[in-house]
Design a protein around this motif. Structure first.
Motif, PDB file in Angstrom:
ATOM      1  N   LYS A 115       3.814   3.896  -4.743  1.00 55.99           N
ATOM      2  CA  LYS A 115       3.116   4.976  -5.438  1.00 55.99           C
ATOM      3  C   LYS A 115       2.207   4.470  -6.566  1.00 55.99           C
ATOM      4  O   LYS A 115       1.085   4.937  -6.742  1.00 55.99           O
ATOM      5  N   TRP A 116       2.713   3.499  -7.324  1.00 54.85           N
ATOM      6  CA  TRP A 116       1.955   3.025  -8.501  1.00 54.85           C
ATOM      7  C   TRP A 116       0.568   2.505  -8.120  1.00 54.85           C
ATOM      8  O   TRP A 116      -0.357   2.488  -8.920  1.00 54.85           O
ATOM      9  N   ARG A 151     -12.882  -1.825  -4.427  1.00 54.09           N
ATOM     10  CA  ARG A 151     -12.318  -0.546  -3.996  1.00 54.09           C
ATOM     11  C   ARG A 151     -11.451  -0.801  -2.774  1.00 54.09           C
ATOM     12  O   ARG A 151     -11.947  -1.222  -1.740  1.00 54.09           O
ATOM     13  N   SER A 197      -1.704   3.716  -6.338  1.00 55.45           N
ATOM     14  CA  SER A 197      -2.817   4.671  -6.353  1.00 55.45           C
ATOM     15  C   SER A 197      -3.446   4.751  -7.753  1.00 55.45           C
ATOM     16  O   SER A 197      -4.550   5.254  -7.918  1.00 55.45           O
ATOM     17  N   ASP A 198      -2.731   4.253  -8.760  1.00 56.33           N
ATOM     18  CA  ASP A 198      -3.270   4.280 -10.121  1.00 56.33           C
ATOM     19  C   ASP A 198      -3.639   2.870 -10.591  1.00 56.33           C
ATOM     20  O   ASP A 198      -3.615   2.565 -11.778  1.00 56.33           O
ATOM     21  N   LYS A 237       0.800  -1.237   0.000  1.00 55.60           N
ATOM     22  CA  LYS A 237       0.000   0.000   0.000  1.00 55.60           C
ATOM     23  C   LYS A 237       0.828   1.279   0.000  1.00 55.60           C
ATOM     24  O   LYS A 237       0.352   2.308  -0.453  1.00 55.60           O
ATOM     25  N   TRP A 288      -6.447  -0.198 -10.550  1.00 55.25           N
ATOM     26  CA  TRP A 288      -7.831  -0.598 -10.264  1.00 55.25           C
ATOM     27  C   TRP A 288      -7.946  -2.117 -10.341  1.00 55.25           C
ATOM     28  O   TRP A 288      -7.314  -2.742 -11.201  1.00 55.25           O
TER      29      TRP A 288
END
Ligand code: F6R
Length: 644
Positions: free
Chosen positions: A548-549, A641, A551-552, A545, A554
């Motif tokens: 950085k990657w 999510r 957060s982009d 978590k 899904w």
């Protein structure tokens, strides 16, 4: 339903329920609750200097309860010295040493790990000659009474509604006896027996009357595949067609279920029928889809009176008129449809399920077994590759237990007869071929495969998976075989997910840094493999978590061969043309070892490609009945999510 919000709290109504039901987030938490209640009762009796009598079940439902009791014994010093147990049932005939016997099950999951006195354990004897069984059953029943009766009875529930092995048609006052197993129950038992002909036709079971004499009863059920029968037992009439419904006549039953098993209860399925709803858009969508089906009209033709006559008048008040509500929900569903599962480049993505950017995404498709990718999302897989995304597929387990012996034998024989054995398989390799041949020639029905045999079977599935993925357009360096260790038991019973499983996924995710991940969110898999595979992915994301990657990134969940998402929960619907559906079928055909009749077909007689097509067509028909465009087939996804 795989929940992403706290709908349980939202839907508090339960007036249709005739048994007290407690719904838990997942089976682990629920099992801890039951184990704690049992632990407390044991201690209380100990303080009073008394014995406690437990009625125990086997099967997948109580396993985590037993696990927790063992932990409480080892770590908290819970003693079982005052515990007497009676098991509900045992196959007949059966050798207690065989893998499928309930004696072995109980030893493995509980008795071997606690300090219970062996003489306090009672399990129906599956070795008796037929002429002795009746008298034995009478003695078993008396023994329960003489021990003071059962204080706490644990029950699972079969898909036939059986408790113990009391199949439909059992009387409420039935006693311990020999019964014939229902064909559905025998099919379910196949997961433990490998071959249909090895599943016994009979069992000795405590009767419904014997069970109802227990002072407290816990009925446990996990997963969507139990939802239908739980609804019948809890909300339906008392009937011998659903033996568990007799529990409604008991004063102290607790039905302990997870969200999957609760799915068909009215408070979830159509809560407006049993109370006043706290409307939000998700619930409104569920209601409109339900109403459209109920009255047989497309959404845009639903009228105020349709709503009023079907317990939905307060929904109209909330949205001013049926006209505005219809349009709102119609648009919402319309926006789930996309032919661009990786996002449509250079298009306005405000109302599209996926982001337009980056136009070329890195994608990982996780496939629990080597064929779930093409069965569950073959059409989407093909589109993602055709639309130029960097697609990787990761086969999470080897799938080796689901290969017939005769297929393994065929491959070994091929190697020998092709005359390559000497040339390409030197030393070790040739010995391996000989060992596997010998093993397969002498294999007994009850025997687990040797590691070498599993290797061959795993390789067969690897070859098929590679063929399927190549057919979908992948190059070999984008095909990953994870061989997660939890699966490698050689048996249908798998190990829990471990650190080693999670690290494998962490490494893959870290090396690819995907924008899109597809994973199996189908928790109805009878062996639990899909569930464990998803658990491992979620645990891996939790570890990552801080990166950085992420957060982009899904994640989209597809459902496996068993169930589809309810239409109101679908967030991305990928339509398939007739030609695409045929192409998907050809990708599934690459999995030859699973064709015709795989070793673990589950409850469904259809082949996997047929199930997939029927399901994809049914989703398309559902969309069309709601008044949306009519497609040949649709693959459906729901977004996960992350709550990181
Ligand atoms: C087992 C038993 C059965 C099972 C039922 C559910 O002792 O009596 O009634 O409880 O078949 O099995 P699982 O838990 O495997 O779904």
């Amino acid at each position: 339903m795989l929940p992403t919000d706290n709908q349980v709290l939202k839907y508090q109504f339960k007036s249709e329920e005739k048994l007290p039901v407690r719904i838990w987030e997942d089976s682990r938490e629920a099992s801890l609750y039951v184990a704690r209640a049992i632990g407390l009762a044991i201690k209380q009796k100990q303080q009073e200097g008394e014995k406690i009598v437990l009625g125990l079940a086997t099967g997948s439902s109580p396993i985590k309860v037993y696990g927790e009791l063992v932990r409480m014994h080892k770590e908290e010093g819970l003693s079982f010295s005052n515990v007497v147990t009676f098991n509900l049932d045992e196959y007949y005939p059966i050798d207690p040493g065989s893998q499928q016997s309930y004696v072995r099950f109980m030893n493995e999951y509980l008795f071997d790990h606690i300090d219970i006195k062996r003489e306090n354990i009672h399990i129906p004897d599956g070795t008796l000659p037929m002429e002795e069984v009746e008298a034995y059953c009478e003695r078993y029943e008396k023994l329960i009474d003489m021990s003071g009766g059962i204080d706490i009875q644990l029950l699972g529930i079969g898909r036939t509604g059986h408790i113990g092995f009391n199949e439909p048609g059992s009387w409420e006052n039935s006693k311990t006896r020999l019964i014939r197993l229902d064909s559905i129950t025998r099919l379910d038992a196949l997961k433990d027996f490998l071959r249909e002909e090895d599943v016994p036709y009979r069992a000795i079971t405590m009767g419904i009357g014997s069970i109802l004499k227990a002072r407290t009863i816990y009925l446990l059920a996990w997963g969507q595949h139990k939802a239908g029968v739980i609804q019948k037992a809890v909300e339906g009439p008392v009937t011998m067609q659903v033996p568990a419904s007799f529990l409604q006549n008991h004063p102290n039953v607790k039905v302990i279920i997870d969200r999957g098993a609760a799915e068909e209860l009215t408070r979830f399925k159509s809560p407006w029928l049993v109370g006043i709803c706290n409307w939000d858009e998700d619930l409104a969508c569920k209601a409109v889809v339900w109403l459209s089906k109920q009255v047989g009209k497309p959404i845009l033709k639903l009228t105020d009176s349709d709503y009023n006559e079907n317990h939905l008048s307060d929904l109209i008040i909330e949205y001013a008129s049926s006209y505005s509500l219809n349009i709102k929900i119609f648009n919402r569903l319309q926006h789930t449809i996309t032919g661009w599962p990786g996002g449509k480049p250079h298009a306005d993505d405000t109302f599209r399920p996926e982001r337009a950017k980056p136009a070329k995404k890195r994608v990982i498709i996780f496939s629990p077994h080597p064929d779930d990718d093409v069965i569950s999302m073959g059409g989407t897989f093909l589109r993602l590759v055709e639309q130029g995304h960097e697609v990787h597929v990761a086969y999470q387990t080897s799938g080796n237990i689901a290969v017939h012996d005769h297929d393994a034998f065929r491959y070994i024989e091929f190697l020998h007869e092709f005359g390559l054995t000497q040339a390409i398989i030197t030393g070790e390799g040739e010995k391996l071929c000989r060992d596997v041949t010998q093993f397969l020639l002498n294999k007994q029905p009850d025997q687990n495969d040797t590691p070498e045999t599993r290797l061959i079977k795993g390789l067969i599935r690897r070859g098929e998976a590679r063929a399927g993925a190549r057919f979908c357009g992948l190059s070999d360096d984008h095909i990953h075989f994870l061989d997660m260790p939890f699966y490698e038991t050689g048996r249908t019973r798998k190990n829990p997910v471990s650190e080693a499983d999670i690290s494998i996924i962490v490494e893959l995710l870290r090396s690819i840094q995907p924008h899109q991940v597809y994973a199996a969110g189908d928790l109805a898999d009878p062996h639990g493999t899909h569930r464990v595979c998803l658990e491992a992915i979620l645990a891996a994301f939790e570890r990552l978590k801080a990166e950085k990657w992420l957060s982009d990134c899904w994640m989209w969940l597809y459902r496996g061969a068993w169930h589809e998402w309810p239409v109101d929960e679908i967030e991305m619907a990928v339509p398939l043309s007739p030609q695409e559906l045929v192409k998907k079928r050809r990708a599934i055909f690459m999995h030859q070892s699973q064709k015709d009749r795989p070793p673990f077909p589950g409850e469904d007689e259809r082949e996997f490609w047929q199930r997939a097509e029927d399901r994809n067509r049914a989703t398309a028909q559902y969309y069309s009945a709601l008044g949306l465009a009519e497609y040949e087939a649709i693959e459906a996804f729901r977004r996960w999510r992350f709550l990181l």
